[in-house]
Design a protein around this motif. Sequence first.
Motif, PDB file in Angstrom:
ATOM      1  N   LYS A 142       1.005  -1.098   0.053  1.00 29.12           N
ATOM      2  CA  LYS A 142      -0.030   0.126   0.080  1.00 29.12           C
ATOM      3  C   LYS A 142       0.690   1.414   0.012  1.00 29.12           C
ATOM      4  O   LYS A 142       1.735   1.334   0.720  1.00 29.12           O
ATOM      5  CB  LYS A 142      -0.959  -0.073   1.039  1.00 29.12           C
ATOM      6  CG  LYS A 142      -2.058  -1.073   1.179  1.00 29.12           C
ATOM      7  CD  LYS A 142      -2.849  -1.112   2.253  1.00 29.12           C
ATOM      8  CE  LYS A 142      -4.032  -2.140   2.294  1.00 29.12           C
ATOM      9  NZ  LYS A 142      -4.826  -2.121   3.443  1.00 29.12           N
TER      10      LYS A 142
ATOM     11  N   PRO B 104     -10.604  -1.808 -12.346  1.00 30.06           N
ATOM     12  CA  PRO B 104     -11.026  -2.135 -11.110  1.00 30.06           C
ATOM     13  C   PRO B 104     -10.169  -1.244 -10.010  1.00 30.06           C
ATOM     14  O   PRO B 104     -10.583  -0.822  -9.126  1.00 30.06           O
ATOM     15  CB  PRO B 104     -10.518  -3.463 -11.066  1.00 30.06           C
ATOM     16  CG  PRO B 104     -10.593  -3.876 -12.414  1.00 30.06           C
ATOM     17  CD  PRO B 104     -10.402  -2.852 -13.208  1.00 30.06           C
ATOM     18  N   ILE B 105      -9.161  -0.826 -10.482  1.00 27.43           N
ATOM     19  CA  ILE B 105      -8.512   0.371  -9.764  1.00 27.43           C
ATOM     20  C   ILE B 105      -8.915   1.945  -9.959  1.00 27.43           C
ATOM     21  O   ILE B 105      -8.965   2.569  -8.811  1.00 27.43           O
ATOM     22  CB  ILE B 105      -6.931   0.309  -9.982  1.00 27.43           C
ATOM     23  CG1 ILE B 105      -6.463  -1.132  -9.669  1.00 27.43           C
ATOM     24  CG2 ILE B 105      -6.087   1.207  -9.146  1.00 27.43           C
ATOM     25  CD1 ILE B 105      -4.885  -1.461 -10.156  1.00 27.43           C
TER      26      ILE B 105
ATOM     27  N   ASN C 163     -11.879   3.834  -8.455  1.00 31.27           N
ATOM     28  CA  ASN C 163     -12.028   4.253  -7.140  1.00 31.27           C
ATOM     29  C   ASN C 163     -10.843   5.065  -6.668  1.00 31.27           C
ATOM     30  O   ASN C 163      -9.732   4.536  -6.088  1.00 31.27           O
ATOM     31  CB  ASN C 163     -11.969   2.831  -6.130  1.00 31.27           C
ATOM     32  CG  ASN C 163     -12.327   3.181  -4.480  1.00 31.27           C
ATOM     33  OD1 ASN C 163     -12.602   4.461  -4.333  1.00 31.27           O
ATOM     34  ND2 ASN C 163     -11.684   2.404  -3.722  1.00 31.27           N
TER      35      ASN C 163
ATOM     36  N   GLY D  70      -9.119   4.939  -3.454  1.00 28.22           N
ATOM     37  CA  GLY D  70      -8.278   4.028  -2.909  1.00 28.22           C
ATOM     38  C   GLY D  70      -7.042   3.872  -3.642  1.00 28.22           C
ATOM     39  O   GLY D  70      -6.262   2.731  -3.989  1.00 28.22           O
TER      40      GLY D  70
ATOM     41  N   GLY E  84      -4.289   1.758  -2.010  1.00 35.50           N
ATOM     42  CA  GLY E  84      -4.692   0.611  -1.820  1.00 35.50           C
ATOM     43  C   GLY E  84      -3.839  -0.446  -2.358  1.00 35.50           C
ATOM     44  O   GLY E  84      -2.814  -0.282  -2.961  1.00 35.50           O
TER      45      GLY E  84
ATOM     46  N   LYS F  47      -5.425  -3.711  -4.326  1.00 34.86           N
ATOM     47  CA  LYS F  47      -6.663  -4.276  -4.723  1.00 34.86           C
ATOM     48  C   LYS F  47      -6.506  -5.628  -5.102  1.00 34.86           C
ATOM     49  O   LYS F  47      -5.425  -5.735  -5.992  1.00 34.86           O
ATOM     50  CB  LYS F  47      -7.451  -3.613  -5.517  1.00 34.86           C
ATOM     51  CG  LYS F  47      -8.967  -3.962  -5.935  1.00 34.86           C
ATOM     52  CD  LYS F  47      -9.594  -3.024  -6.845  1.00 34.86           C
ATOM     53  CE  LYS F  47     -10.961  -3.786  -7.345  1.00 34.86           C
ATOM     54  NZ  LYS F  47     -11.710  -3.808  -6.184  1.00 34.86           N
TER      55      LYS F  47
ATOM     56  N   ASN G 181      -2.019  -8.891  -5.297  1.00 34.28           N
ATOM     57  CA  ASN G 181      -2.624  -7.581  -5.337  1.00 34.28           C
ATOM     58  C   ASN G 181      -2.095  -6.460  -5.997  1.00 34.28           C
ATOM     59  O   ASN G 181      -0.738  -6.725  -6.526  1.00 34.28           O
ATOM     60  CB  ASN G 181      -2.903  -7.082  -3.756  1.00 34.28           C
ATOM     61  CG  ASN G 181      -3.736  -8.346  -3.038  1.00 34.28           C
ATOM     62  OD1 ASN G 181      -3.370  -9.249  -2.956  1.00 34.28           O
ATOM     63  ND2 ASN G 181      -4.616  -7.724  -2.405  1.00 34.28           N
ATOM     64  N   SER G 182      -2.804  -5.533  -6.298  1.00 38.31           N
ATOM     65  CA  SER G 182      -2.260  -4.463  -7.155  1.00 38.31           C
ATOM     66  C   SER G 182      -1.583  -3.542  -6.194  1.00 38.31           C
ATOM     67  O   SER G 182      -1.964  -3.302  -4.894  1.00 38.31           O
ATOM     68  CB  SER G 182      -3.425  -3.781  -7.938  1.00 38.31           C
ATOM     69  OG  SER G 182      -2.971  -2.413  -8.373  1.00 38.31           O
TER      70      SER G 182
ATOM     71  N   ASN H  35      -1.906  -0.142  -6.173  1.00 42.39           N
ATOM     72  CA  ASN H  35      -2.982   0.748  -6.660  1.00 42.39           C
ATOM     73  C   ASN H  35      -2.199   2.195  -7.360  1.00 42.39           C
ATOM     74  O   ASN H  35      -2.409   2.902  -8.300  1.00 42.39           O
ATOM     75  CB  ASN H  35      -4.217   1.285  -5.965  1.00 42.39           C
ATOM     76  CG  ASN H  35      -4.822   0.036  -5.581  1.00 42.39           C
ATOM     77  OD1 ASN H  35      -4.733  -1.116  -5.931  1.00 42.39           O
ATOM     78  ND2 ASN H  35      -5.996   0.249  -4.983  1.00 42.39           N
TER      79      ASN H  35
END
Length: 276
Positions: A60, A130-131, A134, A137, A140, A142, A172-173, A175
């Motif tokens: 993150k 998807p990223i 939002n 985020g 984040g 994701k 996970n990404s 973001n």
Amino acid sequence: MTSTTKTPIVLIHGLWMTPTSWDTWAERFRAAGHDVIVPGWPGIDDRTVDDIRSNPAALKGVGLKQIADHYERIIRALPQKPIIMGHSFGGVITQMLADRGLGVAYVGVEPGQTAGVTALPASTLWTGTPILSNPFGRNGAKPLSKRHFHFTFGNDLPRSESDKLWKEYAVNSYNRVFFEGVTSVLNEKNGVTHVDYDRADRAPLLIMTGEIDHVVPPAIGKALVKKYRSTGSPAVVDYKEWPGRTHRIVSQDGWEEVADYALAWALEHAQQPAAA
């Protein structure tokens, strides 16, 4: 790292992946006598896929400059300048490292675009939905769904086969990396991924794309090459498009041909090794 007279090679993985995504090329290059270094991004390092999925906190807030700085420290500790190859966002980082003069040759394998290269095909935008949907985020990490993995990496496979690869490779990404990459496209001078396209002393760069890649379609690779060449810089920038290849080009059936081409090109065009 074992002693060898052959040029070392640094491989940089992309978003949603870990260093294991390079296992194919790394073993092939080692068999050819090269020292191959495959570091993970900060927060990934040598962790397993399951461990990262269960605890993605270290991913993150990590951005592209932090990742590029991480690789620069590793490369400067090597006894000589390496060949640097990067896939997808790893190809963006490769271009950032090329701008810092850290390698003897560079290969962007389906690389994302750097600042000011505005080609954004619809399929590329969809991979980021998807990223990007939002903005809260931004910092984040994701998860990547099986459905989205099938679109981004497994679009040549039945869904069941794609799902097996998701289980083995996908994490996970970061973001922030995606947001920085997209915003830099429209901010050539001050974007995080800014590079000097007209740099005359940049070591040779090869851009490779896959014909049916949804994430980095050939239009992006061609736009990158056009941007570099339009400056009139004498630095070598070559382009190669691979028929029938997806964003999984480094492990897709027939990956050996792609890996051998990349290595042969890099060795042929590499500048004389020098201390990093």
